[in-house]
Design an enzyme around this catalytic site. Structure first.
Site, short mmCIF file in Angstrom:
data_model
loop_
_atom_site.label_atom_id
_atom_site.label_comp_id
_atom_site.label_asym_id
_atom_site.label_seq_id
_atom_site.Cartn_x
_atom_site.Cartn_y
_atom_site.Cartn_z
N CYS A 1 0.76 -1.33 0.16
CA CYS A 1 -0.03 0.03 -0.06
C CYS A 1 0.84 1.39 -0.10
CB CYS A 1 -0.76 0.03 1.15
SG CYS A 1 -2.19 -1.37 1.28
C1 UGA Z 1 -1.34 0.29 5.61
C2 UGA Z 1 -2.04 1.26 6.47
O1 UGA Z 1 -1.56 1.04 7.74
C3 UGA Z 1 -3.42 0.66 6.61
O2 UGA Z 1 -4.16 1.64 7.25
C4 UGA Z 1 -4.00 0.95 5.19
O3 UGA Z 1 -5.39 0.49 4.98
C5 UGA Z 1 -3.41 -0.11 4.35
O4 UGA Z 1 -1.70 0.17 4.27
C6 UGA Z 1 -4.05 -0.19 2.97
O5 UGA Z 1 -3.76 1.00 2.20
O6 UGA Z 1 -4.52 -0.97 2.49
P1 UGA Z 1 -0.20 -2.13 5.91
O7 UGA Z 1 0.32 -2.03 4.47
O8 UGA Z 1 -0.77 -3.36 6.11
O9 UGA Z 1 -1.34 -0.89 6.00
O10 UGA Z 1 1.00 -1.98 6.87
P2 UGA Z 1 1.35 -1.05 7.87
O11 UGA Z 1 1.46 -1.67 9.38
O12 UGA Z 1 0.75 0.19 8.08
O13 UGA Z 1 2.99 -0.93 7.93
C7 UGA Z 1 3.61 -0.56 6.49
C8 UGA Z 1 4.97 -0.57 6.41
O14 UGA Z 1 5.53 0.40 7.26
C9 UGA Z 1 5.56 -1.83 7.17
O15 UGA Z 1 6.80 -2.16 6.18
C10 UGA Z 1 6.16 -1.36 8.38
O16 UGA Z 1 7.19 -2.10 9.14
C11 UGA Z 1 6.45 0.26 8.17
N1 UGA Z 1 6.58 0.84 9.37
C12 UGA Z 1 5.46 0.92 10.20
C13 UGA Z 1 7.68 1.45 9.90
O17 UGA Z 1 8.87 1.34 9.32
N2 UGA Z 1 7.64 2.31 10.94
C14 UGA Z 1 6.58 2.52 11.63
O18 UGA Z 1 6.68 3.18 12.70
C15 UGA Z 1 5.38 1.78 11.29
#
Ligand code: UGA
Length: 423
Positions: free
Chosen positions: A263
């Site tokens: 995403c």
């Molecule tokens: C993300 C959004 O959080 C959802 O709200 C949204 O609905 C979704 O995309 C979408 O558009 O369908 P997701 O891709 O499942 O969800 O994953 P996240 O938990 O948001 O993490 C995304 C990435 O950011 C991961 O690689 C994670 O490791 C990284 N991340 C997250 C960081 O590097 N630091 C952080 O503090 C948080």
């Protein structure tokens, strides 16, 4: 209510199961017949916490999957949850969406009752009005007043999707009329949280802006982390202090290898292309991507500094998934890290609790092992690329390394003598 959901992927399947769990009668239309078969047996084709339990309870009762558009003409609401993958230039590919809209239109040609078509897929502002609406009206031959149109973006995190559905921060419903909005609002009865009513394009933009903002928080933390590392300051101490400000909040400030997944990278790029097509120069959004692209190189450079040469060195990689609790490796930061290590001549031994099979599609010839301990034995260095909770328990396993060089791309270990990509 009678609901048809087009698309049985992460979003479509979780949404369908949760709607069925609320008591609605739900049909999923999924073109992949193998997936349909699995869903109808109550076996989720993806790993998502809590999904199997809901499927077992609802499948064959008020939830079914099928691969054609038959018997859906009387549905009250249709949700379109098909993919909008990036095209070569990063803009969103809307062809699956248009096909779904056309097929729904054809299926409801002869229906007399009022029905609502709702887009859940992430789409550029204006898409519901300019692509979905005309496709449905043309294919159905019905007049405008008999069909309502809504846009209801999803905010589901992979791995926490059921929890996010059941306890959302907000439910956003953009609609072309009060009737359409009320109908979709009724679908969510029983789900707590504020309902935000907007225009169709505002709902579409809320999704892009939310993901872009979250991605920006991560790139911001990474940039602060990169500066902190040079100054000998721990970025997690800093962002902890920053996050206490209620205007900022403590979430999504974890510095590391940057964001991956299906995403954030795709949506930020699509928003950049959208801005450019409207003669805007999205300086901030471009930097969000630029910082993110550079983080994987940083961990490889740091490793080189610590072991002087990577060539022929045995490097243990712990974690391949784009985040913990998923087998998904789409846009995982592990992919560019492995690419650079292979270019440098590394001998890689990789371990992930769930994502090994997925990564084999990108790197079939890596040496994959079944435990972190096996990967660490005799390794010259170790890189932590995913924050799997089980890595927290590792301790004596590191004693079996040839040399104890441990670098985290995600902060998870609880032992001494570890440094991070930017801490
Ligand atoms: C993300 C959004 O959080 C959802 O709200 C949204 O609905 C979704 O995309 C979408 O558009 O369908 P997701 O891709 O499942 O969800 O994953 P996240 O938990 O948001 O993490 C995304 C990435 O950011 C991961 O690689 C994670 O490791 C990284 N991340 C997250 C960081 O590097 N630091 C952080 O503090 C948080």
């Amino acid at each position: 209510m009678e609901i048809t959901v087009v698309g049985g992927g992460y979003v479509g399947l979780v949404t369908s199961a949760c709607f069925a769990n609320l008591g609605h009668t739900v049909r999923i239309i999924e073109i992949d017949s193998h997936k349909v078969e699995q869903i109808n047996k109550g076996i989720p084709p993806i790993f998502e916490e809590g999904l199997e339990e809901i499927l077992t309870r609802t499948i064959g009762k008020n939830l079914t999957a099928q691969s054609d558009y038959k018997s859906i003409e009387n549905s009250d609401v249709f949700f379109i949850c098909v993919g909008t993958p990036p095209q070569e230039d990063g803009s969103a590919n809307l062809c699956y969406l248009a096909q779904a809209a056309e097929s729904i239109g054809a299926a409801i040609q002869g229906t007399k009752k009022y029905q609502v078509i709702t887009v859940k897929s992430t789409v550029p502002p204006g898409t519901t009005e300019s692509v979905v609406l005309p496709a449905v009206l043309n294919a159905s031959g019905r007049i405008r007043e008999t069909i309502g149109f809504c846009m209801n973006p999803e905010f589901l995190r992979e791995g926490k999707a059921i929890e996010d559905f059941q306890n959302p921060d907000r439910i956003v419903i953009g609609g072309d009329s009060q009737d359409a909005i009320s109908t979709v609002k009724k679908v969510y009865e029983g789900v707590p949280g504020p309902v935000i009513i907007t225009s169709l394009p505002a709902a579409e933009m809320i999704k892009y802006a939310s993901n872009a903002f979250l991605a920006m928080k991560i790139s911001f933390s990474n940039e602060i982390g990169n500066i902190c590392k040079k100054l000998g300051i721990h970025v997690y101490e800093v962002m902890n202090g920053v996050g206490y400000d209620h205007r900022i909040n403590p979430h999504f400030l974890n510095a590391g290898l940057g964001f991956g997944g299906s995403c954030f990278p795709k949506d930020v790029m699509a928003l950049i292309r959208l801005a450019e097509r409207n003669n805007e120069e999205p300086v901030l959004l471009s930097s969000v991507i630029e910082v993110n692209e550079k983080q994987p190189d940083r961990i490889v450079s740091l490793l080189k500094e610590r072991i002087s040469t990577i060539n022929n060195k045995r490097i243990a990689i712990l974690g391949l998934a784009f985040k913990d609790n998923t087998d998904d490796v789409r846009d995982s930061r592990a992919i560019p890290v492995i690419r650079s290590l292979l270019n440098e001549g590394a001998d890689i031994v990789a371990y992930d609790p769930m994502a090994t099979d997925s990564m084999k599609r990108y790197y079939p010839d890596l040496q994959y092992v079944k435990s972190a301990g096996n990967a660490l034995k005799g390794a010259d260095a170790c890189l932590i690329l995913t924050e799997w909770p089980e890595f927290k328990e590792l301790e004596s396993e590191f004693d079996t390394m040839k040399s104890r060089v441990i670098i985290e791309g995600r902060r998870i270990l609880s032992i001494e003598g570890v440094e991070g990509v930017c801490w």
